[in-house]
Design a protein around this motif. Structure first.
Motif, PDB file in Angstrom:
ATOM      1  N   ALA A  56      27.800  11.906 -31.399  1.00 23.64           N
ATOM      2  CA  ALA A  56      29.161  11.878 -31.946  1.00 23.64           C
ATOM      3  C   ALA A  56      29.420  10.569 -32.693  1.00 23.64           C
ATOM      4  CB  ALA A  56      30.182  12.068 -30.825  1.00 23.64           C
ATOM      5  N   ALA A  57      28.971   9.438 -32.126  1.00 29.07           N
ATOM      6  CA  ALA A  57      29.132   8.152 -32.810  1.00 29.07           C
ATOM      7  C   ALA A  57      28.286   8.098 -34.075  1.00 29.07           C
ATOM      8  CB  ALA A  57      28.740   7.015 -31.861  1.00 29.07           C
ATOM      9  N   THR A  58      27.086   8.656 -34.022  1.00 33.41           N
ATOM     10  CA  THR A  58      26.216   8.665 -35.209  1.00 33.41           C
ATOM     11  C   THR A  58      26.840   9.476 -36.331  1.00 33.41           C
ATOM     12  OG1 THR A  58      24.310   8.526 -33.713  1.00 33.41           O
ATOM     13  CG2 THR A  58      23.878   9.125 -36.005  1.00 33.41           C
ATOM     14  N   ARG A  59      27.390  10.626 -35.994  1.00 33.40           N
ATOM     15  CA  ARG A  59      28.022  11.466 -37.022  1.00 33.40           C
ATOM     16  C   ARG A  59      29.261  10.778 -37.601  1.00 33.40           C
ATOM     17  NH1 ARG A  59      29.318  17.254 -35.259  1.00 33.40           N
ATOM     18  NH2 ARG A  59      29.343  17.533 -37.523  1.00 33.40           N
ATOM     19  N   HIS A  60      29.975  10.048 -36.744  1.00 37.42           N
ATOM     20  CA  HIS A  60      31.126   9.305 -37.246  1.00 37.42           C
ATOM     21  C   HIS A  60      30.686   8.214 -38.218  1.00 37.42           C
ATOM     22  CE1 HIS A  60      35.221   7.693 -37.173  1.00 37.42           C
ATOM     23  NE2 HIS A  60      34.684   6.494 -37.047  1.00 37.42           N
ATOM     24  N   LEU A  61      29.573   7.534 -37.895  1.00 37.30           N
ATOM     25  CA  LEU A  61      29.069   6.494 -38.786  1.00 37.30           C
ATOM     26  C   LEU A  61      28.542   7.095 -40.088  1.00 37.30           C
ATOM     27  CD1 LEU A  61      28.530   3.442 -39.018  1.00 37.30           C
ATOM     28  CD2 LEU A  61      26.260   3.859 -38.074  1.00 37.30           C
ATOM     29  N   LEU A  65      19.449  16.741 -53.012  1.00 39.73           N
ATOM     30  CA  LEU A  65      18.846  15.524 -53.549  1.00 39.73           C
ATOM     31  C   LEU A  65      19.751  14.839 -54.567  1.00 39.73           C
ATOM     32  CD1 LEU A  65      15.168  16.741 -54.034  1.00 39.73           C
ATOM     33  CD2 LEU A  65      16.043  15.204 -52.262  1.00 39.73           C
ATOM     34  N   ALA A  66      20.603  15.603 -55.219  1.00 42.61           N
ATOM     35  CA  ALA A  66      21.459  15.024 -56.252  1.00 42.61           C
ATOM     36  C   ALA A  66      22.749  14.446 -55.694  1.00 42.61           C
ATOM     37  CB  ALA A  66      21.780  16.077 -57.314  1.00 42.61           C
ATOM     38  N   ASP A  67      23.116  14.817 -54.470  1.00 42.25           N
ATOM     39  CA  ASP A  67      24.418  14.419 -53.912  1.00 42.25           C
ATOM     40  C   ASP A  67      24.191  13.706 -52.580  1.00 42.25           C
ATOM     41  OD1 ASP A  67      26.972  14.122 -52.985  1.00 42.25           O
ATOM     42  OD2 ASP A  67      27.580  16.199 -53.288  1.00 42.25           O
ATOM     43  N   GLU A  68      24.468  12.401 -52.525  1.00 43.79           N
ATOM     44  CA  GLU A  68      24.309  11.627 -51.295  1.00 43.79           C
ATOM     45  C   GLU A  68      25.221  12.141 -50.191  1.00 43.79           C
ATOM     46  OE1 GLU A  68      22.791   8.518 -48.835  1.00 43.79           O
ATOM     47  OE2 GLU A  68      22.132   9.321 -50.767  1.00 43.79           O
ATOM     48  N   GLY A  69      26.438  12.559 -50.568  1.00 41.12           N
ATOM     49  CA  GLY A  69      27.365  13.086 -49.574  1.00 41.12           C
ATOM     50  C   GLY A  69      26.855  14.364 -48.939  1.00 41.12           C
ATOM     51  N   LEU A  70      26.241  15.235 -49.731  1.00 42.02           N
ATOM     52  CA  LEU A  70      25.682  16.474 -49.188  1.00 42.02           C
ATOM     53  C   LEU A  70      24.486  16.181 -48.300  1.00 42.02           C
ATOM     54  CD1 LEU A  70      26.040  19.511 -49.214  1.00 42.02           C
ATOM     55  CD2 LEU A  70      24.569  19.639 -51.230  1.00 42.02           C
ATOM     56  N   LEU A  71      23.681  15.184 -48.669  1.00 38.61           N
ATOM     57  CA  LEU A  71      22.552  14.782 -47.819  1.00 38.61           C
ATOM     58  C   LEU A  71      23.046  14.288 -46.466  1.00 38.61           C
ATOM     59  CD1 LEU A  71      19.494  14.144 -47.512  1.00 38.61           C
ATOM     60  CD2 LEU A  71      19.990  11.896 -48.503  1.00 38.61           C
ATOM     61  N   ARG A  72      24.076  13.486 -46.464  1.00 42.05           N
ATOM     62  CA  ARG A  72      24.646  13.005 -45.203  1.00 42.05           C
ATOM     63  C   ARG A  72      25.204  14.160 -44.368  1.00 42.05           C
ATOM     64  NH1 ARG A  72      25.998   7.694 -44.332  1.00 42.05           N
ATOM     65  NH2 ARG A  72      25.178   6.235 -45.861  1.00 42.05           N
ATOM     66  N   GLU A  73      25.778  15.126 -45.030  1.00 46.73           N
ATOM     67  CA  GLU A  73      26.324  16.280 -44.316  1.00 46.73           C
ATOM     68  C   GLU A  73      25.210  17.073 -43.638  1.00 46.73           C
ATOM     69  OE1 GLU A  73      28.887  20.333 -45.316  1.00 46.73           O
ATOM     70  OE2 GLU A  73      28.917  18.640 -46.717  1.00 46.73           O
ATOM     71  N   VAL A  74      24.066  17.221 -44.325  1.00 47.74           N
ATOM     72  CA  VAL A  74      22.936  17.926 -43.721  1.00 47.74           C
ATOM     73  C   VAL A  74      22.450  17.185 -42.477  1.00 47.74           C
ATOM     74  CG1 VAL A  74      20.529  18.607 -44.073  1.00 47.74           C
ATOM     75  CG2 VAL A  74      22.206  18.995 -45.876  1.00 47.74           C
ATOM     76  N   VAL A  75      22.306  15.866 -42.564  1.00 47.51           N
ATOM     77  CA  VAL A  75      21.868  15.075 -41.405  1.00 47.51           C
ATOM     78  C   VAL A  75      22.872  15.214 -40.263  1.00 47.51           C
ATOM     79  CG1 VAL A  75      21.386  12.744 -40.584  1.00 47.51           C
ATOM     80  CG2 VAL A  75      20.583  13.453 -42.845  1.00 47.51           C
ATOM     81  N   SER A  76      24.151  15.159 -40.582  1.00 51.39           N
ATOM     82  CA  SER A  76      25.182  15.267 -39.551  1.00 51.39           C
ATOM     83  C   SER A  76      25.159  16.638 -38.884  1.00 51.39           C
ATOM     84  CB  SER A  76      26.556  14.998 -40.177  1.00 51.39           C
ATOM     85  OG  SER A  76      27.578  15.101 -39.209  1.00 51.39           O
ATOM     86  N   THR A  92      32.656  16.297 -29.475  1.00 46.63           N
ATOM     87  CA  THR A  92      32.057  15.818 -30.724  1.00 46.63           C
ATOM     88  C   THR A  92      33.028  15.831 -31.889  1.00 46.63           C
ATOM     89  OG1 THR A  92      31.253  18.044 -31.276  1.00 46.63           O
ATOM     90  CG2 THR A  92      29.789  16.625 -30.006  1.00 46.63           C
ATOM     91  N   VAL A  93      34.074  16.652 -31.840  1.00 46.25           N
ATOM     92  CA  VAL A  93      35.041  16.762 -32.937  1.00 46.25           C
ATOM     93  C   VAL A  93      36.405  16.287 -32.436  1.00 46.25           C
ATOM     94  CG1 VAL A  93      36.147  18.308 -34.577  1.00 46.25           C
ATOM     95  CG2 VAL A  93      33.777  18.696 -33.914  1.00 46.25           C
ATOM     96  N   PRO A  94      37.037  15.322 -33.115  1.00 46.96           N
ATOM     97  CA  PRO A  94      38.313  14.797 -32.614  1.00 46.96           C
ATOM     98  C   PRO A  94      39.422  15.842 -32.553  1.00 46.96           C
ATOM     99  CG  PRO A  94      37.343  13.313 -34.230  1.00 46.96           C
ATOM    100  CD  PRO A  94      36.539  14.569 -34.271  1.00 46.96           C
ATOM    101  N   GLY A  95      39.532  16.723 -33.547  1.00 48.60           N
ATOM    102  CA  GLY A  95      40.636  17.669 -33.588  1.00 48.60           C
ATOM    103  C   GLY A  95      41.905  17.029 -34.119  1.00 48.60           C
ATOM    104  N   SER A  96      42.959  17.837 -34.239  1.00 47.87           N
ATOM    105  CA  SER A  96      44.243  17.344 -34.740  1.00 47.87           C
ATOM    106  C   SER A  96      45.298  17.474 -33.650  1.00 47.87           C
ATOM    107  CB  SER A  96      44.670  18.129 -35.985  1.00 47.87           C
ATOM    108  OG  SER A  96      44.919  19.484 -35.674  1.00 47.87           O
TER     109      SER A  96
END
Length: 824
Positions: free
Chosen positions: A201-206, A467-478, A745-749
């Motif tokens: 959860a902390a890793t995904r937040h980072l 490969l073209a989108d850093e944000g999408l790459l991070r989303e896959v790892v998360s 793992t998910v804070p929620g609202s």
């Protein structure tokens, strides 16, 4: 010194091989080489996969041998022999020791090896490798997944005949989850294990917030989670270690006082500090008793077995207070131990001392590189396959002409050249067509090829987008980390306490034993009025007097108050469980909190399981007075039933207070007079409240009556009582999220609303909506109704900030900064 020879004489060949060298320079260079070898190749783990070289080589070789969890075990000696012969020529003893540790559930929070046989205990070593068997554990498959997709660099082994991975892909943060220890030259490492779900959860937040500070990460990782459970007392050292890489904390055994006979009490230990065995504890107790440093103990029995786990029974002599004896045990025996954190690991081949944020940053960078390289590899493979499929489709479309070209060619080389010329094919496509089998020429094969072509085109587009989108790459790892947490995560075992909780109000003049920090635990406890408190994370404590706990300073206090009931220090109160049982709770067994003018810090309490004997899956959800003049107990169930119980409790240790259906359970319990308001909140955000006078009291065996009408698939999430005269100051807290997400793992609202905005309805009706769901939300995860301010806490009792008061009765919530485990 070199030898001298006469002028003109022929020089001795031996003399020509002697080199004059300064001894200090040679010793310095040799020592540095040895030190570097120990640091880099033996003692310190890599910060990326959390493994030492020998551990990495064991896992890699076992994966190469195909020792997966779905296959049978093989002799450990075979594994040791293969590792030693191919990758690690440092002796079979060191290899087997590393293999054994990775299989011990009391050493690692998430074992990487599935051992079969005697792999040792906290007091005894393992059997010889010829007697034990091993295979990879499911978590090890996550560590080695993707090795064949060029995700990490391979380096030569010791004789340059084979290759081995420089680091494992490590799809889980192994260094924090399993910790590690090692002594190098001039430095050492000692890292405690942590909970996998919290670390991920902390890793995904980072990953989502690269600039997140340490405070934000500690909302997810409040402290270590040791394999054997127990308690961690004092969190200041943990905060220091998370900030700078070094710190100290104390681990304490889990113990409770039980009656072993009708008139004899004993301290029963069910969990020990990290790496402490029962034989060591028994030996220290015997030494302390013989030297007269420890008094009040008549016998020590080790009743540990495989069926019931650890059970160390320390019998107490009559006329001795078990709390005083337990305090002395903590001071004189390994029932309380210190653990020094020293987070030293290799980063780019250099030893560094890392805090929590730096450890997570190194791991995130590693996973981003692994997923990037894996994506590039898969893109190349799918592009190559798509190219061949296109050639096959061309050949099948003009198959008669293709056959004619091949038949009229003199040889294979000529056929390949003519195919490339006639059909405009590449050399790879032409070669693939020449190797085509006749059975691929059917109509059905063409349909399959067209479907494969479309699938490949879609996959290639997705891979190029990553490969073209850093944000999408991070989303896959998360997302991959979330999947690992869902498959391998387990609940927290270790309780985190800000203070020891051993301080007691020593108002009587009775003799006392002085505990840690100067606090006194009296041998005789006066029967003074007090309040018994239950926290939202399941801790029990009692106050020094019977005044209601203050609500000021609630933002900084540890944990949230879930229930409170008046009692006396030597009296009894009732604890209500979700199974519809009431258990007698002896107040004297609950630790007393020091007097305070602010909100009480419940970290000085003890887990409920240490005081009450609960069944598997049973938990305490409320407290009640056993006095005859107390207001009736009121219960609310998951299926919407409500019941007020007549005060005719039997003289037994436990009894049933409501007749439940098989699929029902109690979600809330408290005492209520006829003027108080009973409040239901369902998972589909329906809130209903009505006066308690509408519910007539019933006997203990009755099943209650309809409280709230629920829609299909809906269940009651929260049941509470708002005292008469406090409705104007009460608040409703609702926390929405997705039921498909892994808890924690998910804070929620969250939304905080005045209770006065909700109109009362009749018993048995559906109520009104209390929260509007937005995209990605389908249910309430938590809800609470009580006097403002209502507090939210994480899994270890750390505070989580709630939004300000919202006047919209059915509005949506605000996303929180950290997951919430309890409200109170």
């Amino acid at each position: 010194m070199a030898r001298s020879s006469a002028p003109g004489s022929q020089q001795d060949p031996v003399d020509s091989m002697i080199i004059d060298t300064d001894v200090s320079t040679e010793m310095r260079g040799s020592f540095l080489e040895y030190a570097y070898s120990v640091i880099y190749s033996r003692a310190l783990p890599d910060a990326r996969d959390g493994l030492k070289p020998v551990q990495r080589r064991i896992l890699f070789q076992m994966a190469e041998m195909g020792l997966r969890p779905d296959r049978g075990h093989v002799k450990s000696a075979r594994v040791v022999g293969d590792v030693m012969g191919k990758l690690h020529p440092h002796g079979d003893g060191a290899i087997y020791d590393a293999l054994v540790r990775m299989a011990q559930s009391f050493s690692l929070r998430l074992p990487l090896v599935d051992g079969h046989g005697n792999f040792g205990s906290l007091d005894d070593g393992p059997a010889a490798p010829r007697y034990t068997e091993a295979r990879l554990a499911p978590a090890a498959m996550v560590m080695t997944a993707g090795l064949g997709e060029n995700v990490v660099d391979f380096v030569p082994n010791y004789d340059n005949q084979l290759t081995q991975p420089e680091v494992l892909p490590a799809a889980l943060p192994n260094l924090l989850v399993n910790g590690g220890s090692g002594i190098a030259v001039g430095m050492a490492t000692n890292m405690p294990p942590h909970n996998l779900v919290e670390v991920i959860a902390a890793t995904r937040h980072l990953i989502a917030h690269p600039d997140a500070d340490l405070e934000a990460l500690m909302r997810f990782v409040p402290g270590p989670d040791l394999p054997g459970g127990g308690k961690i007392v004092g969190l200041d050292g943990i905060r220091e270690a998370y900030a700078g890489g070094r710190g100290t904390f104390r681990t304490r055994a889990t113990a409770r006082v039980e009656n072993v006979t009708a008139r004899k009490k004993a301290i029963v230990v069910t969990e020990l500090p990290y790496q402490v065995g029962p034989e060591r504890v028994i030996e220290k107790i015997k030494d302390a008793v013989q030297s007269k440093k420890l008094q009040g103990i008549s016998a020590v029995n080790d009743l540990t077995d495989r069926a019931h786990g650890l059970r160390l029974v320390i019998e107490i002599k009559n006329a001795f207070n078990p709390e005083a004896v337990l305090t002395q045990l903590y001071r004189l025996t390994p029932l309380e131990e210190s653990f020094g954190i020293n987070n030293v690991a290799l980063v780019e081949g250099q030893p560094r001392t890392l805090g929590l944020r730096e450890l997570l940053q190194v791991y995130v960078a590693h996973r981003l590189e692994v997923v990037r390289r894996r994506t590039e590899h898969r893109l190349a493979k799918r592009t190559e396959r798509a190219h061949l499929v296109e050639g096959l489709l061309i050949a099948i479309a003009d198959i008669d002409e293709v056959i004619a070209v091949i038949r009229t060619s003199d040889d294979a080389e000529s056929a390949r050249t003519r195919l490339m010329t006639v059909f405009d094919l590449s050399e790879q496509q032409a070669e693939y067509i020449l190797e085509l089998r006749l059975r691929r020429l059917t109509k059905f094969s063409r349909i399959e090829l067209e479907a494969e072509r479309d699938d490949l085109a879609r996959e290639i587009a997705e891979l190029r987008a990553i490969l073209a989108d850093e944000g999408l790459l991070r989303e896959v790892v998360s997302d991959e980390l979330a999947q690992v947490a869902a498959e391998h995560g387990t609940p927290r075992r270790t309780v985190l306490l800000e203070s020891s909780g051993q301080a007691a109000a020593a108002e009587s003049a009775a003799p006392a034993r002085r505990g840690r920090g100067g606090a006194e635990v009296p041998l005789e406890v006066a029967d003074t009025p007090c309040r018994v408190l239950l926290s939202s994370t399941g801790l029990l404590a009692r106050t020094a007097d019977d005044t209601e706990p203050a609500r000021t300073g609630a933002r900084s206090a540890h944990d949230a108050l879930h229930a409170s009931v008046r009692g006396t220090a030597r009296g009894e109160v009732g604890a209500i469980t979700n199974r519809g049982r009431m258990l007698r709770l002896s107040v004297i067994e609950v630790p007393a909190l020091p007097p305070t003018d602010s909100a009480p810090s419940l970290s000085g309490g003890v887990p409920v399981s240490e005081v009450l004997m609960l069944e598997p899956g049973e938990r305490v959800i409320g407290l009640a007075s056993l006095a005859d003049d107390a207001p009736p107990l009121v219960l609310g169930t998951r299926l919407g039933q409500v019941k007020r119980v007549v005060n005719d409790y039997p003289r037994k240790d436990s009894w049933e207070v409501i007749g439940l259906k098989d699929d029902d359970e109690v979600v809330g319990a408290a005492t209520a007079s006829e003027e108080d308001e009973l409040v239901f909140v369902s998972a589909q955000a329906q809130l209903l409240h009505f006066p308690a006078a509408l519910v007539r009291p019933q006997g203990r065996g009755a099943g209650g009556m309809a409280g709230i009408r629920l829609a299909d698939g809906d269940t009651v999430l929260s049941f509470s009582v708002v005292p008469a005269g406090r409705a104007e100051s009460a608040a409703v807290v609702t926390l929405a999220g997705s039921t498909g997400a892994l808890p924690g793992t998910v804070p929620g609202s969250a939304k905080v609303t005045p209770f006065a905005l909700y109109p009362g309805k009749g018993r048995g009706t559906g109520g009104v909506r209390a929260h509007r769901f937005v995209r990605g939300e389908d249910s309430l995860l938590l809800a609470a109704v009580g006097p403002d301010p209502v507090r939210a806490v994480g899994s270890a009792g750390q505070p989580v900030e709630l939004p300000e008061l919202d006047e919209r009765r059915d509005g949506s919530g605000r996303v929180l900064d950290a997951p919430v485990a309890g409200l109170g």
